[in-house]
Write an enzyme that holds these catalytic residues in place. Structure first.
Site, PDB file in Angstrom:
ATOM      1  CB  THR A   1      54.688  45.452  38.502  1.00 37.27           C
ATOM      2  OG1 THR A   1      53.227  44.768  38.358  1.00 37.27           O
ATOM      3  CG2 THR A   1      54.300  46.817  38.801  1.00 37.27           C
TER       4      THR A   1
ATOM      5  NE  ARG B   1      44.302  40.572  38.655  1.00 41.75           N
ATOM      6  CZ  ARG B   1      45.611  41.017  39.030  1.00 41.75           C
ATOM      7  NH1 ARG B   1      46.141  41.904  38.019  1.00 41.75           N
ATOM      8  NH2 ARG B   1      46.250  40.817  40.387  1.00 41.75           N
ATOM      9  CB  VAL B   2      41.087  45.861  37.800  1.00 43.69           C
ATOM     10  CG1 VAL B   2      41.892  47.141  38.428  1.00 43.69           C
ATOM     11  CG2 VAL B   2      40.500  46.137  36.352  1.00 43.69           C
ATOM     12  N   GLY B   3      44.206  44.507  38.873  1.00 45.87           N
ATOM     13  CA  GLY B   3      45.091  44.379  40.174  1.00 45.87           C
ATOM     14  C   GLY B   3      44.937  45.468  41.155  1.00 45.87           C
ATOM     15  CG  ASP B   4      48.537  45.297  43.330  1.00 49.24           C
ATOM     16  OD1 ASP B   4      48.466  44.758  42.488  1.00 49.24           O
ATOM     17  OD2 ASP B   4      49.704  45.961  43.959  1.00 49.24           O
TER      18      ASP B   4
ATOM     19  CB  THR C   1      55.878  44.643  42.403  1.00 50.98           C
ATOM     20  OG1 THR C   1      55.807  43.676  41.400  1.00 50.98           O
ATOM     21  CG2 THR C   1      57.271  44.571  43.177  1.00 50.98           C
ATOM     22  N   GLY C   2      53.586  42.407  43.015  1.00 45.21           N
ATOM     23  CA  GLY C   2      53.361  41.086  43.813  1.00 45.21           C
ATOM     24  C   GLY C   2      52.155  40.777  43.435  1.00 45.21           C
TER      25      GLY C   2
ATOM     26  N   GLY D   1      48.715  41.073  43.097  1.00 46.31           N
ATOM     27  CA  GLY D   1      47.709  42.120  43.415  1.00 46.31           C
ATOM     28  C   GLY D   1      46.601  41.737  44.207  1.00 46.31           C
TER      29      GLY D   1
HETATM   30  N1  ASP Z   1      50.699  43.595  41.164  1.00 48.06           N
HETATM   31  C1  ASP Z   1      50.637  43.402  39.803  1.00 48.06           C
HETATM   32  C2  ASP Z   1      49.005  42.634  39.666  1.00 48.06           C
HETATM   33  O1  ASP Z   1      48.627  41.977  40.543  1.00 48.06           O
HETATM   34  C3  ASP Z   1      51.533  42.225  39.203  1.00 48.06           C
HETATM   35  C4  ASP Z   1      53.051  42.393  39.811  1.00 48.06           C
HETATM   36  O2  ASP Z   1      53.179  43.109  40.482  1.00 48.06           O
HETATM   37  O3  ASP Z   1      53.538  41.539  39.418  1.00 48.06           O
HETATM   38  O4  ASP Z   1      48.571  43.357  38.777  1.00 48.06           O
END
Ligand code: ASP
Length: 322
Positions: A189, A217-220, A240-241, A243
């Site tokens: 990200t 799908r929607v992330g964080d 980032t990580g 989500g």
């Molecule tokens: N946080 C992002 C998501 O889950 C992905 C990422 O940061 O690698 O969409």
């Protein structure tokens, strides 16, 4: 007598100085990230490392110059994230990963710490720079989050550049999906947080999401308070990580809340969240954050995070591994 008085005065000044050990306020400060995850240094060639470091430095230089010129933190976080979105090295904009069924669905959010205004888009497949669409939603619409076709239509009607979905095709990400269809996925990200000369904080985050994610799908990232948050009274955060964990733990807002309600400093608050409950789960990743005094923190519970930082006192750098 006079000597004793002077001595007492000196003592008072010293005591006052010791009680206020805060670092001097920075005129401006910036941090950015290009994703975190478990990165094995042995798998990176020297050329790969240089490639990433140059890309981080290039984005950092753009942000530094703009802040030094007096641009607002909001303009700067958008500018820097656009630069990272255009670079296929990162999982945002051009370099976005694919969903399980071979689409690109991008998420982005931006937040203005001076008034708590926020804007976000989710699941867009034809906006070249989703971070600018997020800003448009924040500034021109009465809403915070627009998704999919509605977001794309609103963006194109308001002059935001749209592209054919083939723009997001990169061979590297396509192969990553093919591998992930057999094995696990990968994170990545981009994000930027900044403090400007007027004392305003802002945060911006943009992503292609998780490789091999489910269509829809929607992330964080576009969830304000999960992957993105800014408040002039506390800090600006971009995460980032994985989500799903960042949403459950409202990571970005939790860091701000620990500062606001518990009086923790930026580093304590960030460590509490990233190395506490988040690391106990599979929520592996990291955050970048800056507070109103210009302190910067780059916390991760994974083995690497593409990152860069700088401030008006001349401290700066880029790094990848922990
Ligand atoms: N946080 C992002 C998501 O889950 C992905 C990422 O940061 O690698 O969409």
């Amino acid at each position: 007598m006079k000597l004793i008085k002077s001595f007492l005065l000196l003592l008072l000044v010293l005591v006052a100085a010791c009680q206020n050990p805060e670092k001097p306020v920075k005129e401006w400060a910036i941090a950015l990230h290009g994703g975190a995850g478990n990165m094995d240094k042995a798998k990176f060639s020297e050329a790969d490392i240089k490639h990433y470091e140059d890309a981080l430095q290039e984005a950092l230089d753009i942000g530094k110059q703009a802040l030094a010129e007096g641009q607002s933190s909001l303009d700067v976080v958008e500018l820097v994230v656009r630069q990272l979105e255009d670079n296929p090295l990162f999982n945002a904009g051009k370099g976005s990963v694919f969903t399980n069924d071979g689409r690109n669905e991008l998420d982005a959010a931006i937040m203005d710490g001076s008034n708590l205004n926020a804007g976000a888009v989710a699941g867009v497949g034809d906006i070249r720079n989703p971070i600018s669409a997020a800003r448009l939603v924040m500034e021109k619409s009465p809403h915070v989050l627009l998704i999919g076709k509605g977001a794309s239509l609103y963006a194109s009607q308001n002059g935001i550049e749209t592209v054919d979905s083939s723009y997001f095709y990169t061979e590297k990400r396509w192969q990553l999906l093919q591998r992930a269809l057999q094995r696990a996925g990968k994170n990545g990200t981009v994000g930027c947080v900044a403090l400007d000369k007027n004392g305003n904080l802002a945060a911006a985050t943009s992503t292609g999401g998780m490789n091999n994610k489910r269509y829809g799908r929607v992330g964080d990232v576009p969830i304000i308070g999960a992957g993105t948050y800014a408040n002039n009274n506390t800090c600006a955060v971009s995460a980032t990580g994985h989500g799903e964990y960042y949403i459950r733990y409202t990571v970005a807002h939790d860091i701000s809340a620990l500062m606001e309600y518990k009086g923790l400093n930026l580093q304590e608050a960030s460590q509490t969240v990233v190395n506490g409950k988040l690391s106990n789960e599979a929520g592996n990743g990291g955050i970048i954050a800056v507070d109103k005094k210009g302190n910067i923190t780059l916390e991760m519970n994974s083995s690497g995070m593409f990152r860069g930082w700088a401030n008006s006192s001349g401290d700066e750098g880029v790094a990848i591994f922990k």
